[in-house]
Design a protein around this motif. Structure first.
Motif, mmCIF file in Angstrom:
data_model
loop_
_atom_site.group_PDB
_atom_site.id
_atom_site.type_symbol
_atom_site.label_atom_id
_atom_site.label_comp_id
_atom_site.label_asym_id
_atom_site.label_seq_id
_atom_site.Cartn_x
_atom_site.Cartn_y
_atom_site.Cartn_z
ATOM 1 N N VAL A 55 0.801 -1.222 0.000
ATOM 2 C CA VAL A 55 0.000 0.000 0.000
ATOM 3 C C VAL A 55 0.839 1.279 0.000
ATOM 4 O O VAL A 55 0.443 2.277 -0.593
ATOM 5 C CB VAL A 55 -0.953 0.044 1.230
ATOM 6 C CG1 VAL A 55 -1.952 1.180 1.076
ATOM 7 C CG2 VAL A 55 -1.671 -1.276 1.414
ATOM 8 N N ALA A 58 7.056 2.220 0.244
ATOM 9 C CA ALA A 58 8.371 2.477 0.839
ATOM 10 C C ALA A 58 9.409 1.443 0.417
ATOM 11 O O ALA A 58 10.605 1.685 0.486
ATOM 12 C CB ALA A 58 8.255 2.508 2.361
ATOM 13 N N CYS A 113 10.368 7.546 3.406
ATOM 14 C CA CYS A 113 9.677 7.093 2.189
ATOM 15 C C CYS A 113 10.510 7.297 0.941
ATOM 16 O O CYS A 113 10.128 6.854 -0.140
ATOM 17 C CB CYS A 113 8.366 7.858 2.009
ATOM 18 S SG CYS A 113 8.627 9.592 1.512
ATOM 19 N N MET A 140 2.974 8.194 -9.233
ATOM 20 C CA MET A 140 3.535 8.356 -7.893
ATOM 21 C C MET A 140 2.455 8.112 -6.837
ATOM 22 O O MET A 140 1.773 9.031 -6.407
ATOM 23 C CB MET A 140 4.137 9.750 -7.742
ATOM 24 C CG MET A 140 5.285 10.039 -8.705
ATOM 25 S SD MET A 140 6.713 8.928 -8.532
ATOM 26 C CE MET A 140 7.319 9.411 -6.914
ATOM 27 N N GLN A 141 2.319 6.881 -6.473
ATOM 28 C CA GLN A 141 1.272 6.509 -5.510
ATOM 29 C C GLN A 141 1.875 6.076 -4.175
ATOM 30 O O GLN A 141 1.248 5.347 -3.413
ATOM 31 C CB GLN A 141 0.408 5.398 -6.100
ATOM 32 C CG GLN A 141 -0.569 5.900 -7.162
ATOM 33 C CD GLN A 141 -1.636 6.814 -6.569
ATOM 34 O OE1 GLN A 141 -2.276 6.493 -5.580
ATOM 35 N NE2 GLN A 141 -1.809 7.991 -7.167
ATOM 36 N N ASN A 142 3.079 6.519 -3.905
ATOM 37 C CA ASN A 142 3.732 6.164 -2.642
ATOM 38 C C ASN A 142 3.314 7.139 -1.545
ATOM 39 O O ASN A 142 3.204 8.336 -1.790
ATOM 40 C CB ASN A 142 5.248 6.231 -2.786
ATOM 41 C CG ASN A 142 5.787 5.150 -3.704
ATOM 42 O OD1 ASN A 142 5.029 4.455 -4.381
ATOM 43 N ND2 ASN A 142 7.088 5.010 -3.734
ATOM 44 N N ILE A 143 3.161 6.615 -0.353
ATOM 45 C CA ILE A 143 2.775 7.461 0.783
ATOM 46 C C ILE A 143 3.991 8.191 1.345
ATOM 47 O O ILE A 143 5.050 7.596 1.528
ATOM 48 C CB ILE A 143 2.127 6.600 1.900
ATOM 49 C CG1 ILE A 143 0.755 6.099 1.440
ATOM 50 C CG2 ILE A 143 2.022 7.388 3.211
ATOM 51 C CD1 ILE A 143 0.123 5.102 2.398
ATOM 52 N N ARG A 145 4.291 10.444 4.732
ATOM 53 C CA ARG A 145 3.558 11.024 5.866
ATOM 54 C C ARG A 145 4.043 12.427 6.185
ATOM 55 O O ARG A 145 3.313 13.218 6.775
ATOM 56 C CB ARG A 145 3.677 10.119 7.101
ATOM 57 C CG ARG A 145 2.805 8.891 7.018
ATOM 58 C CD ARG A 145 1.317 9.257 6.988
ATOM 59 N NE ARG A 145 0.759 9.498 8.310
ATOM 60 C CZ ARG A 145 -0.350 10.206 8.518
ATOM 61 N NH1 ARG A 145 -0.982 10.771 7.504
ATOM 62 N NH2 ARG A 145 -0.806 10.360 9.736
ATOM 63 N N CYS A 146 5.293 12.734 5.828
ATOM 64 C CA CYS A 146 5.777 14.087 6.075
ATOM 65 C C CYS A 146 5.191 15.080 5.081
ATOM 66 O O CYS A 146 5.265 16.279 5.302
ATOM 67 C CB CYS A 146 7.301 14.131 5.997
ATOM 68 S SG CYS A 146 8.098 13.102 7.231
ATOM 69 N N GLY A 147 4.663 14.567 3.962
ATOM 70 C CA GLY A 147 3.989 15.457 3.025
ATOM 71 C C GLY A 147 4.913 16.187 2.075
ATOM 72 O O GLY A 147 4.776 17.389 1.859
ATOM 73 N N TYR A 149 5.046 15.847 -1.146
ATOM 74 C CA TYR A 149 4.546 15.646 -2.511
ATOM 75 C C TYR A 149 4.805 16.821 -3.443
ATOM 76 O O TYR A 149 5.112 16.635 -4.625
ATOM 77 C CB TYR A 149 3.044 15.368 -2.478
ATOM 78 C CG TYR A 149 2.652 14.156 -1.663
ATOM 79 C CD1 TYR A 149 3.239 12.917 -1.894
ATOM 80 C CD2 TYR A 149 1.681 14.240 -0.665
ATOM 81 C CE1 TYR A 149 2.870 11.797 -1.152
ATOM 82 C CE2 TYR A 149 1.303 13.126 0.077
ATOM 83 C CZ TYR A 149 1.896 11.913 -0.163
ATOM 84 O OH TYR A 149 1.530 10.811 0.563
#
Ligand code: FES
Ligand code: FES
Lengths: 165, 731
Positions: A55, A58, A113, A140-143, A145-147, A149
């Motif tokens: 999901v 990483a 990530c 680019m569908q990687n998470i 969490r720090c944001g 993007y």
């Protein structure tokens, strides 16, 4: 493409694995996820564990040029596939155009990530050398969490232009 | 040393005396003690590589590199670089040659915490350190100049330093820092020195590159989860899924024969660990391990029962008062029009991308841990307590964090790793939580609700406001001793006398009916500001519209007592060209908040399709953090805070079923990805004169700005999060 657990070669015995141009004999069951083979059997910890469920991205690596989530690829299914990890993306860990652009844009925050993001971006640029915004959002569908993007997107565009500003 | 040198020193100390007294702040180390620190810290990486400590905050290498000591933790927020900028600037060091290293918690401890507080939360990493780290840098510079002056036999006052080079002005002679560091290190550390005026800063205030980027691009950075040590074993754990439950029984024999498995262990009374050669083997065996949990008294709690519990607080008689001015009740009674609305927000996991992890090694007398922690001091204490040893018998190796967001201030995972290691003496054991374990055993952002009431007079002026919070208290769970007469002041973040932005409202009552649950709660990036800003800033929009006023004008009119908040809201509005019409179908929302010492505001531009699909086109986020240490990293934090805050708005939530958290992974705990990322334009308006936080403040304005824009677009006022439960389709 490489569904976890569908390996024909279940069971013990050495399995050959080509990582970053070197062939290793891996003494792990064939259904072991590639991620953990890389991290624990080969000691290459650049590919990260984030979800273990395909999901988060990483753990992204290249297999024969395609980007795949190594937590969801069984060792036994890699076969003769050539695996490239973040450690093998460039000789010095810095000179791939994506790495250069990442540095120029100061993309990483915690950085956890970013191995996966960089591998995904590198695969995208190989397939689509001049990606549009839509190409980027689709690929680019990687998470993160720090944001990070916004900077990822800008850095990919820059890398595509052939140079980090 | 010669006489001139002595004179120079006296001159220097004279300056120091003038600014001494009450200014030394967290760094009260007399020179002698600082020297002790120097020897105690001699085993740091920098000193081992041939550097010498000049004062306690900087190690100077023979090749002029300056290694700045960092006591706080780096979790992506850029504090490491910012602190290094502050020290290096005061030192007049050549930034190109500056690096950083952590000071070990046990070294800090052994030196009466000479390096100050290691806790890294509340957006305090820089602002709570500025005074003493700058003094540390200034002291180091004074010592280096002193040493050069001594070598030349000239008064220190004739020398100046710039970019790691000391110049004797009259003769034009120069010496590099690396050439005089050894001599400088032998000088006493001046215990108080003047720091630069902001106008003299050369490195502070610049968007210099982070010091920790390169190794994050190559996969070479060793996070705690990546650690490999000789003889190391690996552990995966299962904690009782119902909070408050315990281990019933488990059948270790069923998995002991599995590949690599070494031990199946009890860890306290609610956790089971499988220890194996490799983590994947431990995890595989753990999944196969038959476990019966004694689920305890909470096994029937669910989200619905928790919601009922909170609803009971909305009109309860008993409540703690957070802010009171005038008579809100009378004001509401006499109002021409009353607006009322109930809001609510769910539990949220921090979901750092690196799951909780810690390695520990017990050798019979000492415990050593390797950990990513937001608080090195607390990790040291937790390891000592869990191992049952004195602090002096603990070593803590700090790693950069794969995300923190408040989660890694808690030390539960350190304790577990130590309890495991104690049962496997002589070998390091690395414990990694699976994502599922991490998702289901967090310290969640507390669930709260708010009943908002406003009274308008006949002219549409807001004359009375009552905000009643009902919900769970963080302090009651984590630090009950810090409750003030039973009340939790954290609950009123943004809503207390110091922070509340709208004190022109004549009658205000803000109170809190505490409704605790069995779910562990903690400090989640932005903490209670998040929920409170959603409640207040969306409700104010409702009130403004009910009064027939523009939401921006309405707010500006109430912010008289808070000129800096007003200014930052105006700055965001200006940058967003608030008075200009947007393209058809695009709508604006605005909001403001003051928290963590910084003033913030946002304007969101949003469109919502007829089918209810939301697109956030643009965010303008303004922040006044007083002094801006690194504007580029401030922008990075603002961008990231919107991702974190909008994830919470759109999709993320933790729900409770049968006493446990339902969501197990990122498939159900959904977070924002790149395709939803709006364009975030950061406006930094540093007004100076204070040091505000950066990592958290702007997260509070993320959700309300977008929610207000969604209302403008659809006419739908969403009062409970996340949005994924709401139908936003409109005609
Ligand atoms: S760890 Fe493989 S996708 Fe998350
Ligand atoms: S940089 Fe921290 S998760 Fe992406």
């Amino acid at each position: 493409m490489y569904p976890l657990g569908n390996s024909a070669a279940k069971g013990a015995g050495m399995i050959k694995l080509n990582v970053n141009g070197r062939v290793h004999d891996v003494d792990a069951p064939a259904d072991t996820p590639l991620l953990w083979v890389l991290r624990e059997w080969l000691g290459m910890t650049g590919s990260k564990y984030g979800c273990g469920a395909g999901v988060c991205g990483a753990c992204s690596v290249h297999i024969d040029g395609d980007v795949l989530r190594s937590c969801s690829v069984a060792l036994g299914d890699v076969g003769a596939g050539k695996v490239v990890t973040i450690e093998g993306l460039s000789p010095d860990g810095l000179s791939h155009p994506v790495q250069k652009a990442w540095l120029a844009h100061e993309v990483p925050q915690c950085g956890y990530c970013q191995s996966g993001q960089i591998m995904a971006a590198a695969a995208l640029l190989k397939a689509v050398p001049k990606p549009t915004d839509d190409d980027i959002t689709a690929a680019m569908q990687n998470i993160c969490r720090c944001g990070t993007y916004q900077r990822i997107k800008a850095a990919i565009h820059d890398a595509a232009k052939g140079g980090a500003a | 040393m010669n006489q001139i040198n002595g004179l120079g020193r006296r001159g220097f100390l004279g300056t120091v005396a003038a600014v001494a007294g009450g200014m030394s702040l967290g760094w009260n180390v007399p020179a002698a003690q600082a020297q002790g620190a120097a020897s105690a810290a001699a085993n740091s990486a920098a000193t081992a590589a041939g550097g010498v400590e000049v004062g306690i905050w900087a190690v100077v290498m023979p090749d002029d590199r300056v290694i700045v000591r960092i006591a706080r933790s780096e979790m992506g927020q850029g504090t490491l670089t910012g602190l290094a900028q502050l020290v290096a600037d005061e030192m007049d060091a050549d930034w190109a040659k500056v690096q950083a290293e952590y000071i070990a918690p046990e070294v800090n401890q052994a030196n009466k915490r000479a390096w100050g507080d290691m806790s890294t939360g509340g957006s305090r990493g820089i602002r709570a350190s500025v005074e003493y780290v700058r003094k540390g840098g200034a002291a180091a510079k004074a010592m280096l100049i002193q040493a050069a002056a001594a070598q030349w036999g000239v008064p220190a006052g004739e020398c100046s330093a710039s970019e790691s080079v000391i110049t004797h002005k009259p003769s034009g002679r120069t010496l590099r820092y690396g050439q005089v560091a050894a001599a400088a290190a032998k000088l006493p550390v001046p215990d108080n020195v003047a720091v630069k005026q902001p106008s003299e800063w050369k490195i502070v205030g610049k968007g210099v590159k982070r010091l920790d980027t390169v190794e994050k691009l190559s996969g070479k950075l060793i996070y705690a989860v990546d650690l490999q040590l000789p003889e190391m074993l690996n552990a995966s754990i299962a904690q009782c899924p119902v909070f408050g439950g315990k281990i019933g029984s488990f059948d270790a024999a069923k998995v002991m024969g599995m590949p690599g498995v070494r031990h199946v262990l009890r860890v306290g009374d609610d956790t089971i660990a499988v220890v194996a050669d490799k983590w994947w083997q431990a995890q595989t065996a753990l999944k196969a391990l038959p476990i019966v949990w004694d689920e305890g008294p909470n096994a029937n709690v669910n989200s619905a029962s928790i919601a009922k519990h909170l609803e009971s607080g909305l009109d309860a008689k008993e409540a703690f008062v957070g802010l009171k001015q005038g008579d809100a009740e009378a004001g509401l009674k006499g109002a021409a029009k009353v607006v009322e609305a109930v809001y609510g927000t769910p539990f949220l996991n921090h979901a750092t991308l690196e799951p909780m992890t810690c390695t520990a090694k017990w050798d019979g007398t000492t415990i050593e841990v390797w950990v990513s922690s937001q608080n090195g001091d607390a990790s040291l204490a937790a390891a000592a307590e869990a191992a049952g040893v004195q602090l002096a018998n603990v070593k803590v190796n700090k790693h950069h964090l794969g995300g923190g967001f408040g989660r890694r201030g808690q030390q539960d995972y350190v304790r577990q790793a130590v309890l495991i290691a104690k049962q496997v003496p002589g070998r390091p054991v690395k414990m990694i939580w699976s994502r599922e374990e991490d998702m289901q055993h967090g310290f969640y952002r507390p669930i709260t609700m708010a009943k908002m009431k406003a009274g308008l007079d006949a002219q549409g002026n807001l004359v009375a406001l009552h905000a009643r919070l009902s919900g769970q208290s963080i302090l009651a769970h984590l630090f009950p001793a810090r409750l003030a007469g039973g009340a939790d002041p954290v609950q009123f973040q943004g809503w207390n006398k110091e922070e509340f932005g709208y004190q022109a409202i004549p009658n205000i009552l803000i109170d809190h009916a505490m409704r605790n649950t069995h779910v562990p709660v903690g400090f989640w990036r932005g903490v209670n500001h998040n929920q409170n800003a959603v409640y207040l800033e969306c409700f104010l929009d409702e009130v403004a519209l009910a009064a027939g006023k523009d939401p921006l004008d309405f707010r500006l009119g109430l912010m008289g007592q808070m000129p800096k908040l007003r200014a930052v809201l105006q700055a965001a509005a200006d940058k967003a060209e608030y008075r200009k019409k947007l393209p058809a179908g695009v709508f604006r929302g605005i909001c403001a908040n003051y928290g963590f010492g910084s003033y913030t505001a946002a304007v969101a531009e949003v469109s919502v399709s007829k089918q209810g699909e939301v697109k956030v086109h643009r965010i303008v986020a303004a922040t006044d953090c007083g002094y801006a240490v690194n504007p580029d990293q401030i922008a990075a934090q603002v961008e990231g805070s919107f991702v974190y805050g909008l994830s919470a708005l759109f999709t993320s939530e933790n729900t409770v079923e049968k006493g446990r958290i339902v969501e197990g992974n990122f498939d159900t705990y959904e977070v924002m990805k790149l395709d939803q990322m709006p364009k975030v334009e950061t406006v930094v308006v540093p007004s100076g004169g204070f040091w505000g936080g950066v990592g958290e403040p702007t997260i509070a304005v993320a959700a309300p700005a977008v929610l207000n824009a969604i209302h403008a677009a659809t006419g739908k006022r969403i009062r409970t999060l996340p949005l994924k439960h709401h139908d936003l389709s409109h005609a």
